[in-house]
Design an enzyme around this catalytic site. Structure first.
Site, mmCIF file in Angstrom:
data_model
loop_
_atom_site.group_PDB
_atom_site.id
_atom_site.type_symbol
_atom_site.label_atom_id
_atom_site.label_comp_id
_atom_site.label_asym_id
_atom_site.label_seq_id
_atom_site.Cartn_x
_atom_site.Cartn_y
_atom_site.Cartn_z
ATOM 1 C CE LYS A 50 -31.642 47.865 8.253
ATOM 2 N NZ LYS A 50 -32.604 46.855 8.118
ATOM 3 C CD GLN A 94 -31.502 43.356 6.719
ATOM 4 O OE1 GLN A 94 -31.921 44.220 7.670
ATOM 5 N NE2 GLN A 94 -31.743 43.988 5.497
ATOM 6 C CG ASP A 117 -38.043 45.575 10.182
ATOM 7 O OD1 ASP A 117 -37.464 47.053 9.800
ATOM 8 O OD2 ASP A 117 -37.186 44.693 10.112
HETATM 9 N N1 GUN Z 1 -34.348 43.934 3.882
HETATM 10 C C1 GUN Z 1 -34.613 45.340 3.233
HETATM 11 N N2 GUN Z 1 -35.031 46.081 3.858
HETATM 12 C C2 GUN Z 1 -35.299 45.576 5.121
HETATM 13 C C3 GUN Z 1 -36.082 46.312 6.366
HETATM 14 O O1 GUN Z 1 -36.365 47.518 6.363
HETATM 15 N N3 GUN Z 1 -36.201 45.603 7.442
HETATM 16 C C4 GUN Z 1 -35.862 44.160 7.266
HETATM 17 N N4 GUN Z 1 -36.090 43.491 8.296
HETATM 18 N N5 GUN Z 1 -35.349 43.681 6.068
HETATM 19 C C5 GUN Z 1 -35.100 44.424 5.167
#
Ligand code: GUN
Length: 280
Positions: A50, A94, A117
């Site tokens: 990301k 995350q 998110d």
């Molecule tokens: N862990 C796995 N996928 C995601 C996501 O899309 N966002 C976040 N914050 N954590 C994740």
């Protein structure tokens, strides 16, 4: 019959090209902050992806990597600081977090305007109420893939398997907003194969490799594979490979829905930046 491959990489490239141009026209650089706690290898790898994508699009990106034993108060203090930072547009914590941390409590502390998110209850409410807001990236990616390939959603029967906050529940809301008839199935659902057979669009978001088998899929249906499990280092989806012979359209794993998650995160960051800065 062999299903048409829904190439998430290609759709993600398309989104990136559009965003690159839109971001280059801004008078400022949008900024995103990632909060990662501990050293879960999958989380490290996702955040790295990301972060790289953000940088490649001209988005300022900072990763706050905190040690495993970080306290709830320390994470909340960091989130508060990022909320106050007038140059920061997006905050992503995350998941999963180490078990001693209360993820829900951390997520509700994020400013909804920076919640790229789409996991804050305010954004969840806006999603279900049909209002504008920031919505979860993986489900947004599913809709974007279908639109890219001109696959009808309106009036179609969408069955989503898996009721997580990250994928299943928001996917149900987004498909409903696109006027699909939505069923949200889960581990307690009775006669899952029969239910899946009725789907025009079948979303598999459980995390059980190969659980969607060919006999569960209506011939010609569109199947979106979101499940991702590493088995002996090999990435496997929820959809069994035999489904290629039955489905009309299918996302490969890898190279399908995952690519879109990151692209939609950047799209959310762009929206967060433009909406928030227009108000300030
Ligand atoms: N862990 C796995 N996928 C995601 C996501 O899309 N966002 C976040 N914050 N954590 C994740």
């Amino acid at each position: 019959m062999t299903a048409v491959r829904l190439d998430g990489r290609e759709v993600a490239e398309h989104v990136k090209t559009t965003l690159l141009e839109a971001i280059s026209k801004l008078s400022y650089k949008p900024a995103i902050h990632f909060v990662r706690v501990g050293d879960d290898p999958a989380s490290i790898s996702y955040v790295r992806g990301k972060d790289r994508m953000a940088t490649s699009l001209g988005v300022t990106s900072k990763v706050h990597a905190l040690p495993e034993d970080t306290s709830q108060a320390e994470v909340e203090t960091l989130v508060d600081e990022l909320n106050q930072d007038s140059d920061g547009d997006g905050i992503l914590v995350q998941l999963p977090l180490p078990s001693h941390l209360d993820a829900q409590q951390i997520l509700v502390n994020i400013d909804p305007a920076k919640d790229v998110d789409g996991l804050h209850p305010v954004n969840i409410g806006r999603l279900w109420a049909g209002q504008d807001g920031l919505f979860p990236c993986t489900p947004r990616g599913l809709i974007a893939i279908l639109k890219h390939y001109d696959i009808d959603i309106l009036g179609k029967r969408a069955v989503i398997v898996g009721r997580s906050n990250l994928v299943g529940k928001p996917a149900a809301a987004l498909f409903l907003r696109e006027h699909a008839t939505v069923t949200l199935a889960h581990s307690r659902t009775q006669n899952l194969p029969k239910l899946c057979q009725q789907a025009d669009i079948l979303v598999a978001a459980v995390g059980k490799p190969g659980m969607i088998t060919a006999d569960m899929v209506k011939p010609g249906a569109t199947v979106l594979d979101v499940g991702l499990t590493r088995v002996d280092g090999v990435i496997q989806g929820d959809v069994h490979e035999d489904v290629w012979e039955v489905a009309g359209y299918l996302t490969p794993m890898p190279g399908g829905t995952g690519r879109m998650t990151v692209a939609m995160l950047m799209d959310n960051t762009y929206h967060a930046a433009t909406m928030r800065r227009a108000q300030n």
